[in-house]
Motif scaffolding. Sequence first.
Motif, PDB file in Angstrom:
ATOM      1  N   ASP A 165     -11.621 -39.922   2.095  1.00 54.04           N
ATOM      2  CA  ASP A 165     -12.620 -39.084   2.756  1.00 54.04           C
ATOM      3  C   ASP A 165     -12.757 -39.539   4.205  1.00 54.04           C
ATOM      4  O   ASP A 165     -13.309 -40.599   4.483  1.00 54.04           O
ATOM      5  CB  ASP A 165     -13.959 -39.200   2.026  1.00 54.04           C
ATOM      6  CG  ASP A 165     -15.004 -38.259   2.592  1.00 54.04           C
ATOM      7  OD1 ASP A 165     -14.626 -37.352   3.354  1.00 54.04           O
ATOM      8  OD2 ASP A 165     -16.182 -38.442   2.266  1.00 54.04           O
ATOM      9  N   TRP A 166     -12.222 -38.742   5.142  1.00 51.75           N
ATOM     10  CA  TRP A 166     -12.228 -39.080   6.558  1.00 51.75           C
ATOM     11  C   TRP A 166     -13.394 -38.470   7.310  1.00 51.75           C
ATOM     12  O   TRP A 166     -13.522 -38.666   8.516  1.00 51.75           O
ATOM     13  CB  TRP A 166     -10.919 -38.632   7.201  1.00 51.75           C
ATOM     14  CG  TRP A 166      -9.789 -39.526   6.841  1.00 51.75           C
ATOM     15  CD1 TRP A 166      -8.919 -39.351   5.804  1.00 51.75           C
ATOM     16  CD2 TRP A 166      -9.424 -40.742   7.485  1.00 51.75           C
ATOM     17  NE1 TRP A 166      -8.027 -40.391   5.779  1.00 51.75           N
ATOM     18  CE2 TRP A 166      -8.312 -41.258   6.794  1.00 51.75           C
ATOM     19  CE3 TRP A 166      -9.934 -41.439   8.573  1.00 51.75           C
ATOM     20  CZ2 TRP A 166      -7.697 -42.434   7.157  1.00 51.75           C
ATOM     21  CZ3 TRP A 166      -9.319 -42.620   8.941  1.00 51.75           C
ATOM     22  CH2 TRP A 166      -8.219 -43.112   8.244  1.00 51.75           C
ATOM     23  N   PRO A 205     -16.792 -39.107   7.389  1.00 52.74           N
ATOM     24  CA  PRO A 205     -17.675 -40.043   8.097  1.00 52.74           C
ATOM     25  C   PRO A 205     -17.011 -40.727   9.287  1.00 52.74           C
ATOM     26  O   PRO A 205     -17.639 -40.945  10.322  1.00 52.74           O
ATOM     27  CB  PRO A 205     -18.046 -41.070   7.024  1.00 52.74           C
ATOM     28  CG  PRO A 205     -17.862 -40.361   5.739  1.00 52.74           C
ATOM     29  CD  PRO A 205     -16.736 -39.398   5.953  1.00 52.74           C
ATOM     30  N   VAL A 206     -15.722 -41.032   9.165  1.00 55.37           N
ATOM     31  CA  VAL A 206     -15.014 -41.704  10.257  1.00 55.37           C
ATOM     32  C   VAL A 206     -14.878 -40.780  11.457  1.00 55.37           C
ATOM     33  O   VAL A 206     -15.163 -41.177  12.602  1.00 55.37           O
ATOM     34  CB  VAL A 206     -13.621 -42.178   9.780  1.00 55.37           C
ATOM     35  CG1 VAL A 206     -12.831 -42.773  10.926  1.00 55.37           C
ATOM     36  CG2 VAL A 206     -13.757 -43.171   8.642  1.00 55.37           C
ATOM     37  N   VAL A 207     -14.457 -39.556  11.219  1.00 53.95           N
ATOM     38  CA  VAL A 207     -14.258 -38.597  12.317  1.00 53.95           C
ATOM     39  C   VAL A 207     -15.584 -38.273  13.004  1.00 53.95           C
ATOM     40  O   VAL A 207     -15.674 -38.284  14.241  1.00 53.95           O
ATOM     41  CB  VAL A 207     -13.574 -37.314  11.790  1.00 53.95           C
ATOM     42  CG1 VAL A 207     -13.547 -36.234  12.851  1.00 53.95           C
ATOM     43  CG2 VAL A 207     -12.175 -37.628  11.310  1.00 53.95           C
ATOM     44  N   ALA A 210     -18.342 -40.071  13.089  1.00 50.14           N
ATOM     45  CA  ALA A 210     -18.850 -41.246  13.804  1.00 50.14           C
ATOM     46  C   ALA A 210     -18.105 -41.475  15.115  1.00 50.14           C
ATOM     47  O   ALA A 210     -18.723 -41.781  16.138  1.00 50.14           O
ATOM     48  CB  ALA A 210     -18.748 -42.483  12.915  1.00 50.14           C
ATOM     49  N   VAL A 211     -16.792 -41.325  15.117  1.00 50.02           N
ATOM     50  CA  VAL A 211     -16.010 -41.532  16.350  1.00 50.02           C
ATOM     51  C   VAL A 211     -16.336 -40.478  17.388  1.00 50.02           C
ATOM     52  O   VAL A 211     -16.533 -40.792  18.572  1.00 50.02           O
ATOM     53  CB  VAL A 211     -14.499 -41.555  16.033  1.00 50.02           C
ATOM     54  CG1 VAL A 211     -13.671 -41.497  17.294  1.00 50.02           C
ATOM     55  CG2 VAL A 211     -14.144 -42.804  15.234  1.00 50.02           C
ATOM     56  N   LEU A 257     -23.899 -36.476   7.906  1.00 44.89           N
ATOM     57  CA  LEU A 257     -23.327 -37.133   6.733  1.00 44.89           C
ATOM     58  C   LEU A 257     -24.197 -37.024   5.490  1.00 44.89           C
ATOM     59  O   LEU A 257     -23.673 -36.875   4.389  1.00 44.89           O
ATOM     60  CB  LEU A 257     -23.042 -38.596   7.041  1.00 44.89           C
ATOM     61  CG  LEU A 257     -22.020 -38.850   8.151  1.00 44.89           C
ATOM     62  CD1 LEU A 257     -21.763 -40.318   8.307  1.00 44.89           C
ATOM     63  CD2 LEU A 257     -20.743 -38.093   7.868  1.00 44.89           C
ATOM     64  N   HIS A 265     -17.297 -33.581   4.636  1.00 47.73           N
ATOM     65  CA  HIS A 265     -16.189 -34.295   3.987  1.00 47.73           C
ATOM     66  C   HIS A 265     -14.869 -33.733   4.482  1.00 47.73           C
ATOM     67  O   HIS A 265     -14.684 -32.512   4.560  1.00 47.73           O
ATOM     68  CB  HIS A 265     -16.249 -34.146   2.472  1.00 47.73           C
ATOM     69  CG  HIS A 265     -17.479 -34.759   1.865  1.00 47.73           C
ATOM     70  ND1 HIS A 265     -17.638 -36.117   1.752  1.00 47.73           N
ATOM     71  CD2 HIS A 265     -18.583 -34.199   1.358  1.00 47.73           C
ATOM     72  CE1 HIS A 265     -18.791 -36.363   1.184  1.00 47.73           C
ATOM     73  NE2 HIS A 265     -19.414 -35.210   0.943  1.00 47.73           N
TER      74      HIS A 265
END
Length: 69
Positions: free
Chosen positions: A3-4, A6-8, A10-11, A59, A65
């Motif tokens: 699951d990318w 949250p990463v995308v 946040a960045v 999120l 997601h």
Amino acid sequence: MADWGPVVIAVVLFVLLSPGLLFQLPGKNRVVEFGKMQTSGVSILVHTIIFFGLITIFLIAIGVHINTG
């Protein structure tokens, strides 16, 4: 599957809300300054609160997601 989302999110928010990069709230001379690349402690605090609020909305409330694999 990873699951990318949250990463995308946040960045992207980190880059957009870096104080002084695009805008600074509050600025040194005005309420909002654009592209000054100078920060203050108050500006960092305000941008941190905005970042926390937006990442919580994206999120937890919306549940973004991005699944790979």
